[in-house]
Write a protein that holds these residues in place. Sequence first.
Motif, PDB file in Angstrom:
ATOM      1  N   PHE A  27      22.212  25.427  31.991  1.00 35.65           N
ATOM      2  CA  PHE A  27      22.594  24.640  33.160  1.00 35.65           C
ATOM      3  C   PHE A  27      23.908  25.118  33.774  1.00 35.65           C
ATOM      4  N   GLY A  28      24.643  25.978  33.072  1.00 34.53           N
ATOM      5  CA  GLY A  28      25.934  26.414  33.580  1.00 34.53           C
ATOM      6  C   GLY A  28      26.931  25.264  33.602  1.00 34.53           C
ATOM      7  N   ASN A  29      27.813  25.261  34.601  1.00 38.20           N
ATOM      8  CA  ASN A  29      28.802  24.195  34.737  1.00 38.20           C
ATOM      9  C   ASN A  29      28.162  22.968  35.380  1.00 38.20           C
ATOM     10  N   VAL A  30      28.366  21.819  34.769  1.00 43.93           N
ATOM     11  CA  VAL A  30      27.771  20.573  35.241  1.00 43.93           C
ATOM     12  C   VAL A  30      28.884  19.564  35.517  1.00 43.93           C
ATOM     13  N   ASP A  31      28.861  18.981  36.715  1.00 44.20           N
ATOM     14  CA  ASP A  31      29.823  17.943  37.088  1.00 44.20           C
ATOM     15  C   ASP A  31      29.154  16.584  36.900  1.00 44.20           C
ATOM     16  N   THR A  58       6.978  28.440  33.872  1.00 39.72           N
ATOM     17  CA  THR A  58       8.361  28.041  34.121  1.00 39.72           C
ATOM     18  C   THR A  58       8.646  26.702  33.461  1.00 39.72           C
ATOM     19  N   ILE A  59       9.747  26.654  32.745  1.00 40.61           N
ATOM     20  CA  ILE A  59      10.258  25.385  32.223  1.00 40.61           C
ATOM     21  C   ILE A  59      11.243  24.837  33.253  1.00 40.61           C
ATOM     22  N   TYR A  60      10.956  23.649  33.752  1.00 38.01           N
ATOM     23  CA  TYR A  60      11.846  22.994  34.713  1.00 38.01           C
ATOM     24  C   TYR A  60      12.694  21.975  33.946  1.00 38.01           C
ATOM     25  N   ALA A  61      14.003  22.162  33.963  1.00 42.43           N
ATOM     26  CA  ALA A  61      14.889  21.341  33.146  1.00 42.43           C
ATOM     27  C   ALA A  61      15.825  20.532  34.027  1.00 42.43           C
ATOM     28  N   ARG A  62      16.223  19.374  33.530  1.00 48.42           N
ATOM     29  CA  ARG A  62      17.139  18.499  34.298  1.00 48.42           C
ATOM     30  C   ARG A  62      18.064  17.746  33.354  1.00 48.42           C
ATOM     31  N   VAL A  63      19.369  17.838  33.618  1.00 51.11           N
ATOM     32  CA  VAL A  63      20.345  16.942  32.995  1.00 51.11           C
ATOM     33  C   VAL A  63      20.312  15.642  33.777  1.00 51.11           C
ATOM     34  N   SER A  64      20.126  14.537  33.080  1.00 49.80           N
ATOM     35  CA  SER A  64      20.006  13.241  33.746  1.00 49.80           C
ATOM     36  C   SER A  64      21.288  12.882  34.484  1.00 49.80           C
ATOM     37  N   GLY A  65      21.131  12.152  35.593  1.00 50.20           N
ATOM     38  CA  GLY A  65      22.282  11.658  36.332  1.00 50.20           C
ATOM     39  C   GLY A  65      22.897  10.443  35.650  1.00 50.20           C
ATOM     40  N   SER A  66      23.938   9.912  36.265  1.00 51.51           N
ATOM     41  CA  SER A  66      24.619   8.702  35.768  1.00 51.51           C
ATOM     42  C   SER A  66      25.132   8.872  34.342  1.00 51.51           C
ATOM     43  N   GLN A  67      25.766  10.020  34.072  1.00 47.58           N
ATOM     44  CA  GLN A  67      26.372  10.247  32.758  1.00 47.58           C
ATOM     45  C   GLN A  67      27.872  10.519  32.901  1.00 47.58           C
ATOM     46  N   SER A  91      30.256   9.104  31.624  1.00 46.09           N
ATOM     47  CA  SER A  91      31.024   8.918  30.394  1.00 46.09           C
ATOM     48  C   SER A  91      31.001  10.151  29.492  1.00 46.09           C
ATOM     49  N   ALA A  92      30.277  11.196  29.892  1.00 52.17           N
ATOM     50  CA  ALA A  92      30.222  12.412  29.068  1.00 52.17           C
ATOM     51  C   ALA A  92      31.550  13.157  29.144  1.00 52.17           C
ATOM     52  N   ALA A  93      32.111  13.467  27.985  1.00 51.02           N
ATOM     53  CA  ALA A  93      33.372  14.205  27.936  1.00 51.02           C
ATOM     54  C   ALA A  93      33.155  15.658  28.330  1.00 51.02           C
ATOM     55  N   ALA A  94      34.205  16.275  28.842  1.00 48.58           N
ATOM     56  CA  ALA A  94      34.121  17.691  29.212  1.00 48.58           C
ATOM     57  C   ALA A  94      33.929  18.551  27.967  1.00 48.58           C
ATOM     58  N   GLY A  95      33.234  19.682  28.140  1.00 48.72           N
ATOM     59  CA  GLY A  95      33.024  20.606  27.041  1.00 48.72           C
ATOM     60  C   GLY A  95      31.609  21.134  27.013  1.00 48.72           C
ATOM     61  N   PHE A 132      15.102  29.883  21.491  1.00 47.64           N
ATOM     62  CA  PHE A 132      15.910  29.803  22.711  1.00 47.64           C
ATOM     63  C   PHE A 132      16.893  28.653  22.557  1.00 47.64           C
ATOM     64  N   MET A 133      17.781  28.509  23.525  1.00 50.66           N
ATOM     65  CA  MET A 133      18.815  27.486  23.459  1.00 50.66           C
ATOM     66  C   MET A 133      18.911  26.773  24.802  1.00 50.66           C
ATOM     67  N   ALA A 134      19.205  25.475  24.749  1.00 50.96           N
ATOM     68  CA  ALA A 134      19.571  24.709  25.939  1.00 50.96           C
ATOM     69  C   ALA A 134      21.071  24.442  25.881  1.00 50.96           C
ATOM     70  N   GLN A 135      21.765  24.661  27.007  1.00 48.89           N
ATOM     71  CA  GLN A 135      23.204  24.435  26.999  1.00 48.89           C
ATOM     72  C   GLN A 135      23.700  24.038  28.383  1.00 48.89           C
ATOM     73  N   ALA A 136      24.785  23.273  28.386  1.00 49.95           N
ATOM     74  CA  ALA A 136      25.442  22.854  29.625  1.00 49.95           C
ATOM     75  C   ALA A 136      26.928  22.716  29.349  1.00 49.95           C
ATOM     76  N   ASN A 137      27.734  23.125  30.301  1.00 48.78           N
ATOM     77  CA  ASN A 137      29.188  23.001  30.180  1.00 48.78           C
ATOM     78  C   ASN A 137      29.662  21.924  31.149  1.00 48.78           C
ATOM     79  N   VAL A 138      30.013  20.767  30.608  1.00 43.92           N
ATOM     80  CA  VAL A 138      30.523  19.680  31.446  1.00 43.92           C
ATOM     81  C   VAL A 138      31.973  19.992  31.802  1.00 43.92           C
ATOM     82  N   VAL A 139      32.250  20.063  33.095  1.00 44.63           N
ATOM     83  CA  VAL A 139      33.576  20.493  33.557  1.00 44.63           C
ATOM     84  C   VAL A 139      34.476  19.292  33.822  1.00 44.63           C
ATOM     85  N   ASN A 140      35.777  19.531  33.691  1.00 44.00           N
ATOM     86  CA  ASN A 140      36.762  18.524  34.069  1.00 44.00           C
ATOM     87  C   ASN A 140      36.714  18.306  35.573  1.00 44.00           C
ATOM     88  N   ASN A 141      36.826  17.050  35.982  1.00 43.32           N
ATOM     89  CA  ASN A 141      36.855  16.755  37.410  1.00 43.32           C
ATOM     90  C   ASN A 141      37.532  15.410  37.618  1.00 43.32           C
TER      91      ASN A 141
END
Length: 315
Positions: free
Chosen positions: A31-35, A132-141, A143-147, A184-193
Amino acid sequence: MPRLILLACFLLVPAQAQAQSCSSSVSNVNFGNVDTLSGAAADTTATVNISCNGGPLGANFRVCLNINAGTGGATSGTRHMRNATSAALDYNLYQEAARITKWGSREQPALGNPVAVNLTALPLTTAMATRTIYARVSGSQQSAAAGLYTSSFSGSQVSFNWTTYLFTPPACGSVTQNPVRPSFMAQANVVNNCNVTAQNINFGSHGVLDAAADAAGAVGVTCTPGTTYNVGLNNGLSGTGPTARRMMLGGQAVTYGLYMDAARSQPWGGTIGTDTFAGTGAGATQNLPVYGRVPAQSTPSPGTYTDTVVVTVTY
């Protein structure tokens, strides 16, 4: 007497060429960087590559792509990636771009059904397909800490089973043989904002400025949990310091100051470490009162005096 010569030709087919087989690979779900602070969902895709060898006779293949929860686990059909403290970031895998039909497995049906792929390989050829695998990080999160959040898929977490058939492909619920287990791996980097809002300060109407006039406003700061921040207020359009800001009307001015405390003893300026407000994000809006004071001073001409102060959040 005539002689008969018997000639025989034996064709040898290597053993490995006779076997029918399938192989698969999966690219990472990155997912790369996720806000998360915006509250919006984040989407990405990954690719499954499938290759089936028909052997000397050729074959029809039914390949069933089973993907379980991953090392991050799942709750009520929602997969999780996890950070270094095992906190969860919710996401899921889907079968189509609309991200409605979940991609799961026969072993964990709460995650959804496996994806079925049919291929026909002619004799001594290889049939290939991609999904194709279509992936989605759910919205309304918020409270997730950066990292960095991850979930790994290998071994029992992935089972791409295949079988051959003559006329009708079997249901994936009955295809349990020939497991292929790509990793394979699933990953996302939650960024500071941080987001900021501001409420105006209105000192009201005064006939003469022979006594201090107080008023208050507020700054609302919303930052990703764990994000350290500083809130600074500049000196306005023509001020020279936190307590020497100026509301203007033409060439005339009313001097005022902004403070962090109700006693008006802590001036609020823009120098980090000296006169800014320091805080730590919690994923929810933190309302910071801004206390204003117009000290007693010479009264200028009647009219409406204004100033614009810029709020800066540094994180």
